[in-house]
Design an enzyme around this catalytic site. Structure first.
Site, PDB file in Angstrom:
ATOM      1  N   THR A  96     -19.996 -10.677  18.252  1.00  0.00           N
ATOM      2  CA  THR A  96     -20.037 -10.030  16.936  1.00  0.00           C
ATOM      3  C   THR A  96     -20.148 -11.142  15.899  1.00  0.00           C
ATOM      4  O   THR A  96     -19.188 -11.871  15.668  1.00  0.00           O
ATOM      5  CB  THR A  96     -18.777  -9.183  16.687  1.00  0.00           C
ATOM      6  OG1 THR A  96     -18.609  -8.286  17.775  1.00  0.00           O
ATOM      7  CG2 THR A  96     -18.906  -8.392  15.388  1.00  0.00           C
ATOM      8  N   LYS A 171     -22.261  -2.525  14.914  1.00  0.00           N
ATOM      9  CA  LYS A 171     -20.956  -2.873  15.492  1.00  0.00           C
ATOM     10  C   LYS A 171     -19.933  -3.170  14.379  1.00  0.00           C
ATOM     11  O   LYS A 171     -18.788  -2.717  14.435  1.00  0.00           O
ATOM     12  CB  LYS A 171     -21.144  -4.085  16.413  1.00  0.00           C
ATOM     13  CG  LYS A 171     -19.964  -4.968  16.604  1.00  0.00           C
ATOM     14  CD  LYS A 171     -18.915  -4.358  17.487  1.00  0.00           C
ATOM     15  CE  LYS A 171     -17.616  -5.127  17.345  1.00  0.00           C
ATOM     16  NZ  LYS A 171     -16.657  -4.887  18.356  1.00  0.00           N
ATOM     17  N   LYS A 239     -12.230 -11.634  11.061  1.00  0.00           N
ATOM     18  CA  LYS A 239     -13.633 -12.093  11.067  1.00  0.00           C
ATOM     19  C   LYS A 239     -14.572 -10.890  10.930  1.00  0.00           C
ATOM     20  O   LYS A 239     -15.507 -10.895  10.121  1.00  0.00           O
ATOM     21  CB  LYS A 239     -13.872 -12.848  12.387  1.00  0.00           C
ATOM     22  CG  LYS A 239     -15.272 -13.334  12.640  1.00  0.00           C
ATOM     23  CD  LYS A 239     -16.046 -12.556  13.689  1.00  0.00           C
ATOM     24  CE  LYS A 239     -15.427 -12.323  15.026  1.00  0.00           C
ATOM     25  NZ  LYS A 239     -16.214 -11.555  15.968  1.00  0.00           N
TER      26      LYS A 239
END
Ligand SMILES: NC(=O)c1ccc[n+]([C@@H]2O[C@H](COP(=O)([O-])OP(=O)(O)OC[C@H]3O[C@@H](n4cnc5c(N)ncnc54)[C@H](OP(=O)(O)O)[C@@H]3O)[C@@H](O)[C@H]2O)c1
Length: 293
Positions: A96, A171, A239
């Site tokens: 990701t 995502k 993050k």
């Protein structure tokens, strides 16, 4: 059976490589910390000394590293995986990371004659071990069609989302809810507990109620007993929220619950729980509610 490589053998990557080995594929693995690759040698993993060696050894190379910086570090330079690519090879990046970086990398990969898709996943180590992982894919449709059977060996739900970078965007958009739900759950458990209901009862009722998403069903009980090793730590969750907030700013989409949750993850890190599972946001909130630790 395909000739595969796997770069990044952490919590998720290591389990995926093991899964691919168990399906009979030949897998070469690279990990910055070599001992994690060596731990899979007994399952048949061949060990590569560099990302370049891993990519050169395989038709399809999977990558699953922590963040954008880690991806650059395994992709670039004389030992990076781009240096090991040639026409016909494929990169499947499951990390990701920033959608812009993913697009830029895909274009550099194409410059070698190889192709790349972004294929991030939604789920956890448990979802992965149960074979229930959901995989989103961005890139060329024909490349996706060739890769789909392999991806189905990892998780059953494989969805083509669109062009390069769109799967990581999807995502990131999905992961907002994982963090926000956990904070809302923590609020509810504390409210119940302060009312005099045992924490365990509150967790049981809430995880089995209408709000008990698959994520809350496995992570909700962490407020009773945290796992020894984080399934997804606070830094990593933050993050993803920061990536979402950047996208929100660029696209003009207000993300009010993401912003608030992000602040609570900062508070969680500030009390020393950066490396704990991000369910530790409960502890930050509990302290703010006057609970002594
Ligand atoms: N855990 C989950 O539930 C979950 C779910 C969905 C998606 N993801 C995503 O999956 C990715 C990996 O997560 P994870 O949970 O597997 O994390 P992890 O266990 O911390 O593994 C991170 C991997 O990245 C490598 N790495 C980190 N920094 C690096 C660098 N500068 N250079 C080279 N390699 C580096 C690590 O190598 P070392 O072993 O040497 O540190 C390790 O192989 C992340 O993008 C995460 O957002 C995780």
């Amino acid at each position: 059976m395909a000739n595969l490589s796997y770069i990044g053998l952490g919590m998720m990557g290591g389990r995926m490589a093991a899964r691919l080995l168990s399906k009979g594929h030949a897998v070469t693995g690279y990990n910055r910390t070599r001992s994690k690759a060596e731990a899979l040698a007994g399952d048949g993993l061949r060990i590569a000394g560099t990302p370049r060696e891993a990519a050169a050894a395989a038709d399809v190379t999977f990558v699953m590293v922590a963040n954008s910086e880690a991806l650059k570090s395994v992709a670039d330079g004389g030992d990076g995986f781009i240096a090991g690519l040639s026409a016909g090879k494929m990169i499947v990046d499951m990390s990701t990371v920033s959608p812009a970086l993913s697009r830029e990398l895909a274009s550099r990969v194409r410059g070698t004659g190889a192709d790349m898709v972004d294929a991030p996943v939604s789920g956890s180590v448990l979802t992965l071990e149960q074979g229930k992982l959901s995989i989103m894919v961005g890139g060329d449709r024909a490349t996706f069609d060739r890769l789909k059977p392999l991806l189905e060996d990892i998780g059953p739900k494989v969805t083509y989302v669109g062009a390069n970078g769109l799967a990581v965007s999807m995502k990131i958009a999905t992961n907002i809810s994982v963090a926000v739900q956990m904070l809302a759950f923590a609020e509810g458990v504390l409210l119940a507990e302060k009312s005099g209901i045992p924490r365990q009862t509150a967790v049981e009722v809430m995880t089995h109620s209408a709000i008990g998403s698959p994520m809350l069903q496995y992570r909700g009980p962490f407020v009773l007993q945290m796992p020894g090793e984080a399934w997804f730590n606070t830094t990593m969750m933050q993050k993803d929220l920061r990536l979402a907030l950047e996208m929100g700013r660029e696209l003009g989409v207000p993300l009010p619950t993401t912003s608030t949750t992000n602040e609570w993850l900062t508070a969680t890190r500030a009390i020393g729980l950066a490396d704990d599972d991000f369910a530790a946001v409960f502890q930050a909130l509990a302290r703010a509610a006057g609970e002594q630790r």
